[in-house]
Write a protein that holds these residues in place. Sequence first.
Motif, PDB file in Angstrom:
ATOM      1  N   ILE A 128       0.929  -1.303   0.217  1.00 51.56           N
ATOM      2  CA  ILE A 128       0.039   0.121  -0.019  1.00 51.56           C
ATOM      3  C   ILE A 128       0.899   1.253   0.069  1.00 51.56           C
ATOM      4  N   SER A 129       1.120   1.660  -1.085  1.00 52.25           N
ATOM      5  CA  SER A 129       2.041   2.671  -1.194  1.00 52.25           C
ATOM      6  C   SER A 129       1.497   4.006  -2.281  1.00 52.25           C
ATOM      7  N   ASP A 188       5.248  11.351   9.001  1.00 52.51           N
ATOM      8  CA  ASP A 188       5.614  11.697   7.555  1.00 52.51           C
ATOM      9  C   ASP A 188       5.520  12.983   6.953  1.00 52.51           C
ATOM     10  N   GLU A 189       6.554  13.932   6.952  1.00 54.32           N
ATOM     11  CA  GLU A 189       6.580  15.215   6.509  1.00 54.32           C
ATOM     12  C   GLU A 189       5.427  15.852   7.257  1.00 54.32           C
ATOM     13  N   PRO A 190       5.347  16.045   8.482  1.00 51.06           N
ATOM     14  CA  PRO A 190       4.146  16.676   9.272  1.00 51.06           C
ATOM     15  C   PRO A 190       4.157  18.294   9.103  1.00 51.06           C
ATOM     16  N   ARG A 249      12.959  -3.105  -2.913  1.00 46.65           N
ATOM     17  CA  ARG A 249      12.970  -2.602  -4.540  1.00 46.65           C
ATOM     18  C   ARG A 249      11.759  -2.881  -4.994  1.00 46.65           C
ATOM     19  N   PHE A 250      11.440  -1.553  -5.656  1.00 48.23           N
ATOM     20  CA  PHE A 250      10.529  -1.671  -6.589  1.00 48.23           C
ATOM     21  C   PHE A 250      10.756  -1.792  -8.104  1.00 48.23           C
ATOM     22  N   GLY A 251      10.801  -2.942  -8.691  1.00 47.53           N
ATOM     23  CA  GLY A 251      11.021  -3.156 -10.079  1.00 47.53           C
ATOM     24  C   GLY A 251      12.583  -2.735 -10.256  1.00 47.53           C
ATOM     25  N   ALA A 252      12.992  -1.921 -11.020  1.00 52.83           N
ATOM     26  CA  ALA A 252      14.342  -1.578 -11.043  1.00 52.83           C
ATOM     27  C   ALA A 252      14.928  -0.381 -10.079  1.00 52.83           C
ATOM     28  N   VAL A 253      13.990   0.171  -9.120  1.00 51.43           N
ATOM     29  CA  VAL A 253      14.312   1.109  -8.483  1.00 51.43           C
ATOM     30  C   VAL A 253      14.776   0.559  -6.983  1.00 51.43           C
ATOM     31  N   LEU A 254      15.792   0.445  -6.417  1.00 48.33           N
ATOM     32  CA  LEU A 254      16.397   0.292  -5.039  1.00 48.33           C
ATOM     33  C   LEU A 254      15.929   1.277  -4.177  1.00 48.33           C
ATOM     34  N   ALA A 255      14.725   1.304  -3.635  1.00 47.10           N
ATOM     35  CA  ALA A 255      14.192   2.760  -3.056  1.00 47.10           C
ATOM     36  C   ALA A 255      14.889   2.620  -1.329  1.00 47.10           C
ATOM     37  N   VAL A 256      15.007   1.493  -0.822  1.00 46.39           N
ATOM     38  CA  VAL A 256      15.537   1.402   0.391  1.00 46.39           C
ATOM     39  C   VAL A 256      16.837   0.157   0.324  1.00 46.39           C
ATOM     40  N   PRO A 259      16.603  13.938   1.021  1.00 39.45           N
ATOM     41  CA  PRO A 259      15.927  14.522  -0.163  1.00 39.45           C
ATOM     42  C   PRO A 259      14.635  13.733  -0.620  1.00 39.45           C
ATOM     43  N   ASN A 260      13.952  14.608  -1.720  1.00 39.14           N
ATOM     44  CA  ASN A 260      13.070  13.914  -2.373  1.00 39.14           C
ATOM     45  C   ASN A 260      13.388  12.339  -2.878  1.00 39.14           C
ATOM     46  N   GLY A 261      12.643  11.255  -2.644  1.00 40.62           N
ATOM     47  CA  GLY A 261      12.926  10.018  -3.452  1.00 40.62           C
ATOM     48  C   GLY A 261      14.010   9.421  -2.809  1.00 40.62           C
ATOM     49  N   ALA A 262      14.383   9.874  -1.630  1.00 41.46           N
ATOM     50  CA  ALA A 262      15.472   9.048  -0.543  1.00 41.46           C
ATOM     51  C   ALA A 262      15.057   7.839  -0.301  1.00 41.46           C
ATOM     52  N   GLY A 263      13.579   7.729   0.008  1.00 44.49           N
ATOM     53  CA  GLY A 263      13.169   6.339   0.564  1.00 44.49           C
ATOM     54  C   GLY A 263      12.477   6.583   1.958  1.00 44.49           C
ATOM     55  N   LYS A 264      12.132   7.724   2.558  1.00 45.71           N
ATOM     56  CA  LYS A 264      12.017   7.947   3.721  1.00 45.71           C
ATOM     57  C   LYS A 264      10.364   7.453   3.817  1.00 45.71           C
ATOM     58  N   THR A 265       9.492   7.825   2.895  1.00 41.63           N
ATOM     59  CA  THR A 265       8.067   7.381   3.134  1.00 41.63           C
ATOM     60  C   THR A 265       8.165   5.738   2.852  1.00 41.63           C
ATOM     61  N   THR A 266       9.037   5.055   1.969  1.00 38.89           N
ATOM     62  CA  THR A 266       9.024   3.815   1.844  1.00 38.89           C
ATOM     63  C   THR A 266       9.353   3.053   3.077  1.00 38.89           C
ATOM     64  N   THR A 267      10.404   3.525   3.757  1.00 40.68           N
ATOM     65  CA  THR A 267      10.892   2.922   5.104  1.00 40.68           C
ATOM     66  C   THR A 267       9.766   3.107   6.064  1.00 40.68           C
TER      67      THR A 267
HETATM   68  N1  LIG Z   1       5.086   1.953  -5.326  1.00 46.67           N
HETATM   69  C1  LIG Z   1       6.124   2.332  -5.869  1.00 46.67           C
HETATM   70  N2  LIG Z   1       6.444   1.870  -7.211  1.00 46.67           N
HETATM   71  C2  LIG Z   1       7.641   2.175  -7.640  1.00 46.67           C
HETATM   72  N3  LIG Z   1       8.608   2.834  -6.968  1.00 46.67           N
HETATM   73  C3  LIG Z   1       8.133   3.497  -5.769  1.00 46.67           C
HETATM   74  C4  LIG Z   1       7.097   3.288  -5.099  1.00 46.67           C
HETATM   75  N4  LIG Z   1       6.970   3.793  -3.948  1.00 46.67           N
HETATM   76  C5  LIG Z   1       8.173   4.672  -4.026  1.00 46.67           C
HETATM   77  N5  LIG Z   1       8.911   4.396  -5.303  1.00 46.67           N
HETATM   78  C6  LIG Z   1      10.326   4.817  -5.542  1.00 46.67           C
HETATM   79  O1  LIG Z   1      11.036   4.798  -4.471  1.00 46.67           O
HETATM   80  C7  LIG Z   1      11.908   5.645  -4.084  1.00 46.67           C
HETATM   81  C8  LIG Z   1      11.757   6.263  -2.719  1.00 46.67           C
HETATM   82  O2  LIG Z   1      10.416   6.884  -2.664  1.00 46.67           O
HETATM   83  P1  LIG Z   1       9.979   7.406  -1.137  1.00 46.67           P
HETATM   84  O3  LIG Z   1       8.467   7.939  -1.570  1.00 46.67           O
HETATM   85  O4  LIG Z   1      10.003   6.538  -0.167  1.00 46.67           O
HETATM   86  O5  LIG Z   1      10.817   8.787  -0.872  1.00 46.67           O
HETATM   87  P2  LIG Z   1      10.692   9.887  -0.026  1.00 46.67           P
HETATM   88  O6  LIG Z   1      12.075   9.950   0.742  1.00 46.67           O
HETATM   89  O7  LIG Z   1       9.502   9.749   0.961  1.00 46.67           O
HETATM   90  O8  LIG Z   1      10.354  11.163  -0.935  1.00 46.67           O
HETATM   91  P3  LIG Z   1       9.691  12.562  -0.736  1.00 46.67           P
HETATM   92  O9  LIG Z   1      10.537  13.440   0.035  1.00 46.67           O
HETATM   93  O10 LIG Z   1       9.590  13.029  -1.885  1.00 46.67           O
HETATM   94  O11 LIG Z   1       8.412  12.120  -0.023  1.00 46.67           O
HETATM   95  C9  LIG Z   1      11.518   6.813  -5.343  1.00 46.67           C
HETATM   96  O12 LIG Z   1      12.477   6.737  -6.331  1.00 46.67           O
HETATM   97  C10 LIG Z   1      10.173   6.374  -5.777  1.00 46.67           C
HETATM   98  O13 LIG Z   1       9.909   6.652  -6.970  1.00 46.67           O
END
Ligand SMILES: Nc1ncnc2c1ncn2[C@@H]1O[C@H](COP(=O)(O)OP(=O)(O)OP(=O)(O)O)[C@@H](O)[C@H]1O
Lengths: 275, 332
Positions: free
Chosen positions: A274-275, B158-160, B16-23, B41-49
């Motif tokens: 769920i993301s 997350d980013e409150p 890993r999301f497909g080709a992206v190693l998010a964390v 920074p944006n896309g660092a993987g915070k939300t995913t973590t």
């Molecule tokens: N459901 C998903 N499918 C594919 N890629 C994803 C998915 N969720 C996140 N990503 C990728 O994983 C990476 C990390 O994303 P994430 O949202 O965790 O970053 P973030 O640190 O929260 O960034 P932000 O500051 O912009 O919120 C990004 O490259 C994003 O594109």
Amino acid sequence: MIPALRAEYRKLVTTRLWWVLLLCMALYMAFLGGVMAFVLTQEGGGGAMTGGFGGGADEMPPLPPEDLVRTVYTLAPALGYVFPVIVGALAVTNEFRHMTITPTLLAEPRRSLVLGAKLVASLPLGALFGVVGTLATVATGALVLAVRGEPVLLDDPDVLLTLARSVLVLAVWAMVGVGFGAAMPNQVAAIVVLLAFTQFVEPLLRLFLGAFEPTEGIVRWLPGAAGEAVTGASFYASSGIGNLLPWWQGLLALVGYGLLLAALGRATSLRRDIS
Amino acid sequence: MTTTDGHVVVDHLSKRFGAVLAVDDLSFEVRPGRVTGFLGPNGAGKTTTLRMLLGLVSPTSGTATVSGRRYTDIPRPAHVVGAALEAASFHPGRSARDHLRVLAPQVGVPDSRCDEVLALVGLTDAADRRVGGFSLGMRQRLGLATTLLGDPRVLVLDEPANGLDPEGIAWLRAFLRHLAAEGRTVLVSSHVLSEVQQTVDDVVIIARGRLVHASSLAELARLARRTVRVASPDQDGLRRLVERVAGGSTPGAAVSLPEPGVAVLEGVEAAAVGAAAFAAGVELHELASRDVGLEDLFLQLTGERAASGAPPEPDGPGTRPVADAATERGAA
Ligand SMILES: Nc1ncnc2c1ncn2[C@@H]1O[C@H](COP(=O)(O)OP(=O)(O)OP(=O)(O)O)[C@@H](O)[C@H]1O
Ligand SMILES: [Mg+2]
């Protein structure tokens, strides 16, 4: 399970779409009930219907009174079931559309339980649609029949049983909707597919598959046909197309569709991240 | 109470999301009674973590636990962890109170708690308004109210601060400090350090899914200390000066020589450098001290600075990686 059901109940009553759909169903069924009662009591009305579907003719004898009222009074499960299905599907797709699935799963991470609660909670909601839809059909249907001098048979226990089963099957349709929503959580896609399947694909399948002997048996197991079987009266069957399952088999088939779709949803959209 | 109570432990977590190693093999720990900034920074993987920590996203490998348990293994988890992930997770047709009332049965609290938490975040007057008409700041407050429903020991936000005005940020700061002072664990993510700089005790900084720094804010601030730039026409004299400062007198000082006739010293006071130059008899044409802001350091740590096109620094003698980053600013 009780807290999950309370949560589902609150999710429903704190939004407004469901009663808009309920109102639509009431109006639609009232309209259909009146119109069909009128058409079927026309001179050669029974034949006019078959003429519409299978070709054939005005030689068709008029429907006997029992079949006439049954066909009119069960228009809700025959043609209006799409309303409880959509309401059931929305219970799931709304969560994905507005991402409320996130707080939902934070409060209750057991995803099967969340889905189970939605399935169970849809039954009373579907029953409400069943009561309103059936009553609306009967109200105008019986009125028109009475005006046309036909018996309304509302004191006939068999007819009352048919009405009860109409409510029952519409309740189950809402559960099928929940299963469908879980299997197809994209709201727009779910509604388009539901409308296309119930209004177009299944009627065509019943028409064509029903016309050939080898495939005729399959038709009875299509969801719409299974639903009609529960009331024992079929808009299509009385039009001379196909026959129906025994009512309990129809009910089980429909419940099976709901559970199968829910299991599919549990294994796909509800297992995914769920993301 | 066990030793893990209220601790958040992320252990070799990858996604890993497909080709992206998010964390990418991320490990860190968050302690109770403190506000921890989870930065990147944006896309660092915070939300995913955070989503993996909360059982919403399944890790490719590794684990994340709260008080020693996975989120999905905690019965009635909202009593242990309160989490708000994004401002958009509301049904626009529901009122603020209804949003909370929908969750209350499963959180396991009476309806009266909904009004209590609305009061805590200052939304009492908007309780009956539909969320669809809420400003971003109001949604953030409602998200925060949601996290408080179960009166949890651990808060994950997350980013409150997104969408809050300065007054709102000040309010949030005081609120989070208060929650930590009550002994709760507070984990807040942000993509700008300055936003949480005055709020957090600890920082966990990630970039491209990897941990780049974890320490107390005070330790981070020590890395971001002052640099002193000196220029002299006397290249040999400059060497002598550098040796004198970096050699014995000021342990921990780091030096780089970004261009001929210029030295950048880090971890020393300008006065000490001036005194050393006087003692060594070196002619100085420039003696300037400069603060490397925390934000600059953050950008360097996360690689944003390098990505934005700064020229690579030639390796100076005795330069440590972190000092390198800091002196680069001093020299720029
Ligand atoms: N459901 C998903 N499918 C594919 N890629 C994803 C998915 N969720 C996140 N990503 C990728 O994983 C990476 C990390 O994303 P994430 O949202 O965790 O970053 P973030 O640190 O929260 O960034 P932000 O500051 O912009 O919120 C990004 O490259 C994003 O594109
Ligand atoms: Mg994010």
